[in-house]
Design a protein around this motif. Structure first.
Motif, PDB file in Angstrom:
ATOM      1  N   MET A  60      50.964  32.334  -3.519  1.00  6.69           N
ATOM      2  CA  MET A  60      52.418  31.619  -4.121  1.00  6.69           C
ATOM      3  C   MET A  60      51.918  31.464  -5.460  1.00  6.69           C
ATOM      4  N   LYS A  61      53.069  31.632  -6.229  1.00  6.25           N
ATOM      5  CA  LYS A  61      52.906  31.298  -7.696  1.00  6.25           C
ATOM      6  C   LYS A  61      54.345  30.229  -8.112  1.00  6.25           C
ATOM      7  N   ASN A  62      54.012  29.696  -9.151  1.00  8.72           N
ATOM      8  CA  ASN A  62      54.907  28.625  -9.781  1.00  8.72           C
ATOM      9  C   ASN A  62      55.773  29.409 -10.958  1.00  8.72           C
ATOM     10  N   TYR A  63      57.005  29.409 -10.529  1.00 10.44           N
ATOM     11  CA  TYR A  63      58.019  29.917 -11.510  1.00 10.44           C
ATOM     12  C   TYR A  63      58.785  28.842 -12.133  1.00 10.44           C
ATOM     13  N   TYR A  64      59.002  28.793 -13.349  1.00 11.94           N
ATOM     14  CA  TYR A  64      59.771  27.780 -14.089  1.00 11.94           C
ATOM     15  C   TYR A  64      60.734  28.528 -14.959  1.00 11.94           C
ATOM     16  N   CYS A  65      61.952  27.822 -14.945  1.00  9.35           N
ATOM     17  CA  CYS A  65      63.381  28.384 -15.820  1.00  9.35           C
ATOM     18  C   CYS A  65      63.322  27.562 -16.994  1.00  9.35           C
ATOM     19  N   SER A  66      62.839  28.035 -18.312  1.00 12.67           N
ATOM     20  CA  SER A  66      63.090  27.229 -19.418  1.00 12.67           C
ATOM     21  C   SER A  66      64.360  27.032 -20.077  1.00 12.67           C
ATOM     22  N   LYS A  67      65.388  27.500 -19.083  1.00 11.52           N
ATOM     23  CA  LYS A  67      66.755  27.378 -19.598  1.00 11.52           C
ATOM     24  C   LYS A  67      67.455  25.998 -18.906  1.00 11.52           C
ATOM     25  N   ASN A 121      56.223  32.721 -15.057  1.00  3.59           N
ATOM     26  CA  ASN A 121      55.264  32.685 -14.127  1.00  3.59           C
ATOM     27  C   ASN A 121      54.173  31.833 -14.636  1.00  3.59           C
ATOM     28  N   LEU A 122      54.025  30.537 -14.138  1.00  2.00           N
ATOM     29  CA  LEU A 122      53.060  29.556 -14.811  1.00  2.00           C
ATOM     30  C   LEU A 122      51.682  29.796 -14.100  1.00  2.00           C
ATOM     31  N   GLY A 123      51.819  30.617 -12.928  1.00  2.00           N
ATOM     32  CA  GLY A 123      50.295  30.798 -12.233  1.00  2.00           C
ATOM     33  C   GLY A 123      50.351  30.422 -10.887  1.00  2.00           C
ATOM     34  N   GLU A 124      49.324  30.493 -10.274  1.00  2.00           N
ATOM     35  CA  GLU A 124      49.032  30.317  -8.885  1.00  2.00           C
ATOM     36  C   GLU A 124      49.306  28.707  -8.537  1.00  2.00           C
ATOM     37  N   SER A 125      49.899  28.532  -7.402  1.00  2.00           N
ATOM     38  CA  SER A 125      49.882  27.245  -6.842  1.00  2.00           C
ATOM     39  C   SER A 125      48.629  26.784  -6.339  1.00  2.00           C
ATOM     40  N   GLY A 126      48.282  25.492  -6.336  1.00  2.00           N
ATOM     41  CA  GLY A 126      47.159  25.029  -5.994  1.00  2.00           C
ATOM     42  C   GLY A 126      47.160  23.622  -5.865  1.00  2.00           C
TER      43      GLY A 126
END
Length: 82
Positions: A1-8, A34-39
């Motif tokens: 699982m990865k963290n995704y962030y919308c800069s808009k 993609n901010l990287g792996e969740s943890g």
């Protein structure tokens, strides 16, 4: 699982695949990073206040507050009785 962030629009999602770009609340398409792996580690951006649970320090790209995120690791509180 990865963290995704919308800069808009500032939305943060956990997903195993890139989220759909459609229907960003401000209009048009999301601008996912993609901010990287969740943890288990908590990091907060000093610029925009975003809080992310991540395996390692998240990628700094595309802060909604302009430029790059400035991540600070948040220390967890010790469990009482431990």
């Amino acid at each position: 699982m990865k963290n995704y962030y919308c800069s808009k629009c500032g939305t943060l999602l956990g997903s195993s695949v890139m989220p759909s770009p459609y229907n960003c609340p401000p209009g048009g398409r999301h601008q996912w990073t993609n901010l990287g792996e969740s943890g288990q580690n908590s990091y907060q951006c000093k610029k925009c206040g975003l809080l992310v649970k991540s395996k390692d320090i998240p990628h700094s790209f595309n802060c909604v507050a302009e430029g790059n995120h400035h991540w600070v690791k948040i220390q967890s509180e010790p469990n009482p009785g431990s």
